[in-house]
Design a protein around this motif. Structure first.
Motif, PDB file in Angstrom:
ATOM      1  N   GLY A  13      20.227 -27.317 -23.521  1.00 46.28           N
ATOM      2  CA  GLY A  13      21.499 -27.015 -24.168  1.00 46.28           C
ATOM      3  C   GLY A  13      21.469 -27.383 -25.639  1.00 46.28           C
ATOM      4  O   GLY A  13      21.950 -26.634 -26.490  1.00 46.28           O
ATOM      5  N   THR A  14      20.862 -28.517 -25.949  1.00 45.46           N
ATOM      6  CA  THR A  14      20.764 -28.966 -27.342  1.00 45.46           C
ATOM      7  C   THR A  14      19.947 -27.983 -28.171  1.00 45.46           C
ATOM      8  O   THR A  14      20.284 -27.692 -29.312  1.00 45.46           O
ATOM      9  N   ALA A  15      18.865 -27.471 -27.577  1.00 46.68           N
ATOM     10  CA  ALA A  15      18.016 -26.521 -28.301  1.00 46.68           C
ATOM     11  C   ALA A  15      18.805 -25.259 -28.622  1.00 46.68           C
ATOM     12  O   ALA A  15      18.760 -24.751 -29.746  1.00 46.68           O
ATOM     13  N   THR A  16      19.559 -24.755 -27.634  1.00 44.55           N
ATOM     14  CA  THR A  16      20.348 -23.548 -27.860  1.00 44.55           C
ATOM     15  C   THR A  16      21.405 -23.794 -28.922  1.00 44.55           C
ATOM     16  O   THR A  16      21.634 -22.969 -29.802  1.00 44.55           O
ATOM     17  N   GLU A  17      22.035 -24.972 -28.869  1.00 45.52           N
ATOM     18  CA  GLU A  17      23.073 -25.269 -29.851  1.00 45.52           C
ATOM     19  C   GLU A  17      22.479 -25.413 -31.255  1.00 45.52           C
ATOM     20  O   GLU A  17      23.072 -24.974 -32.235  1.00 45.52           O
ATOM     21  N   THR A  18      21.281 -26.009 -31.339  1.00 50.93           N
ATOM     22  CA  THR A  18      20.612 -26.140 -32.637  1.00 50.93           C
ATOM     23  C   THR A  18      20.348 -24.763 -33.232  1.00 50.93           C
ATOM     24  O   THR A  18      20.577 -24.524 -34.418  1.00 50.93           O
ATOM     25  N   ASP A  19      19.890 -23.837 -32.380  1.00 53.66           N
ATOM     26  CA  ASP A  19      19.645 -22.473 -32.843  1.00 53.66           C
ATOM     27  C   ASP A  19      20.922 -21.835 -33.371  1.00 53.66           C
ATOM     28  O   ASP A  19      20.936 -21.212 -34.427  1.00 53.66           O
ATOM     29  N   LEU A  20      21.997 -22.024 -32.602  1.00 58.96           N
ATOM     30  CA  LEU A  20      23.278 -21.435 -32.969  1.00 58.96           C
ATOM     31  C   LEU A  20      23.751 -21.983 -34.307  1.00 58.96           C
ATOM     32  O   LEU A  20      24.219 -21.247 -35.180  1.00 58.96           O
ATOM     33  N   LEU A  21      23.572 -23.294 -34.479  1.00 58.13           N
ATOM     34  CA  LEU A  21      23.963 -23.963 -35.717  1.00 58.13           C
ATOM     35  C   LEU A  21      23.209 -23.372 -36.906  1.00 58.13           C
ATOM     36  O   LEU A  21      23.787 -23.021 -37.931  1.00 58.13           O
ATOM     37  N   ILE A  22      21.892 -23.218 -36.752  1.00 53.21           N
ATOM     38  CA  ILE A  22      21.069 -22.699 -37.847  1.00 53.21           C
ATOM     39  C   ILE A  22      21.420 -21.249 -38.138  1.00 53.21           C
ATOM     40  O   ILE A  22      21.559 -20.828 -39.285  1.00 53.21           O
ATOM     41  N   LEU A  23      21.624 -20.491 -37.059  1.00 56.81           N
ATOM     42  CA  LEU A  23      21.972 -19.077 -37.209  1.00 56.81           C
ATOM     43  C   LEU A  23      23.311 -18.935 -37.934  1.00 56.81           C
ATOM     44  O   LEU A  23      23.441 -18.163 -38.887  1.00 56.81           O
ATOM     45  N   ALA A  24      24.312 -19.704 -37.473  1.00 57.66           N
ATOM     46  CA  ALA A  24      25.649 -19.610 -38.064  1.00 57.66           C
ATOM     47  C   ALA A  24      25.614 -20.036 -39.530  1.00 57.66           C
ATOM     48  O   ALA A  24      26.251 -19.427 -40.387  1.00 57.66           O
ATOM     49  N   PHE A  25      24.833 -21.068 -39.826  1.00 54.47           N
ATOM     50  CA  PHE A  25      24.759 -21.543 -41.202  1.00 54.47           C
ATOM     51  C   PHE A  25      24.082 -20.507 -42.093  1.00 54.47           C
ATOM     52  O   PHE A  25      24.469 -20.293 -43.230  1.00 54.47           O
ATOM     53  N   THR A  26      23.070 -19.829 -41.548  1.00 55.44           N
ATOM     54  CA  THR A  26      22.389 -18.779 -42.299  1.00 55.44           C
ATOM     55  C   THR A  26      23.363 -17.634 -42.600  1.00 55.44           C
ATOM     56  O   THR A  26      23.412 -17.124 -43.718  1.00 55.44           O
TER      57      THR A  26
END
Ligand SMILES: [Cu+2]
Length: 324
Positions: free
Chosen positions: A17-30
């Motif tokens: 779950g943390t990995a998916t959330e990290t991806d989402l965070l990076i994607l959203a920030f981009t």
């Protein structure tokens, strides 16, 4: 098991779950960064063309002066990026605090391999097998130089330092086999210091443990070391040396000769064993404990500390027993 990482992946697999959330965070920030910068670049291009030398564009002042525009162009992007500060901080803090019921696996880095030790005593080199659906904490240390344990499928990376425990935790929810690396340049064979992490169904993990050899549990192994290194000779009741009992020591507050009180946690026990006579003398005792620096290898030290952790106060009158 063969690793199921494709030769060419656009986006690496995420197994927690943390990995998916990290991806989402990076994607959203981009995406936010693009939303904030693309209009600026488009406007620069447009103005450069429209007001290029020799163009007939109207250059008279527009007369627009608005504080509202000035304030909002600064405040809105600021607040939007602040969301990511809060979000990122939450993910970071959550990734630093393992749930108390996490299963602890020891990870020891050394030139040039990783050694992992399971709570039930099984050890493996470079590869790591873990069950899914359960929080797992890796207690990490290096036996020589600085290494770093990097688990891309979990989006986690933590330095392995000599003389200091670091840790990371995760709860995987997908089975599969992925790379693990050392991501801190650590000498000649740094590039081959790595292996594979396998996320398994709990049943398969149990099978694997049995397969890997039902060994002596870590606590029992720690008790053996406790005797082999002569700790018991001084610390057990009935010894000729006046030394404090170590039963129930882990997690308690220890009074030192210099008046300080310290918490007896993993790190402190480790320092005490390696360098007992620094400024760590227990209140009311003499400096007779020998230093074990260079005598106890890192993996045995971890096992010894695990034993001390489970070592509870003795039942009255009889010698202390560890709960295995
Ligand atoms: Cu390394």
């Amino acid at each position: 098991m063969t690793p199921n990482h494709a030769a060419l992946e656009l986006w690496p697999a995420a197994v927690s779950g943390t990995a998916t959330e990290t991806d989402l965070l990076i994607l959203a920030f981009t995406v936010l960064t693009l939303l904030l910068t693309v209009p600026v670049f488009v406007a620069i291009t447009y103005f450069a063309l429209r007001y290029r030398e020799g163009s007939e564009a109207d250059r008279s002042p527009s007369g627009i002066r608005s504080n509202l525009i000035e304030i909002s162009w600064m405040l809105i992007p600021f607040l939007l990026t602040l969301i990511f500060f809060v979000w990122g901080a939450r993910v970071f803090i959550a990734s630093k605090n393992a749930p108390p019921d996490a299963m602890v696996i020891e990870a020891i880095g050394r030139q040039w391999m990783w050694k992992f030790q399971h709570p039930t005593g099984q050890a493996e080199i470079n590869d790591l097998h873990v069950p899914i659906g359960q929080p797992i904490r890796l207690r990490i240390i290096s036996q020589d130089v600085i290494h770093a344990l990097y688990l891309p499928a979990l989006r986690l990376q933590v330095a392995a330092l000599p003389d200091r425990y670091t840790d990371l935790w995760f709860k995987a929810d997908k089975i599969g086999t992925y790379h693990l690396y050392c991501s801190e340049y650590c000498g000649t064979d740094h590039s081959v210091m790595g292996g594979e992490i396998s996320f398994m169904n709990p049943g398969d993990y149990q099978d694997w443990l049995t397969h890997a050899g039902a060994q002596q549990g870590k606590v029992a192994a720690g008790r053996t070391l406790y005797e082999a290194y002569g700790c018991a000779g001084c610390h057990d009741p009935g010894s000729a040396v006046k030394a404090p009992s170590l039963a129930g020591l882990h997690g308690s507050q220890v009074k030192l000769a210099d008046g300080r009180t310290v918490a007896a946690d993993d790190a402190w026990l480790r320092e005490k064993i390696l360098n007992p006579n620094g400024d760590r003398l227990a209140e009311g005792y003499k400096q007779v404990m020998p230093s074990f620096a260079g005598r106890i290898p890192e993996d045995e030290l971890g096992t010894l500390i695990d034993f001390l952790k489970s070592y509870t106060a003795p039942a009255s009158g009889k010698a202390a027993q560890a709960t295995p």
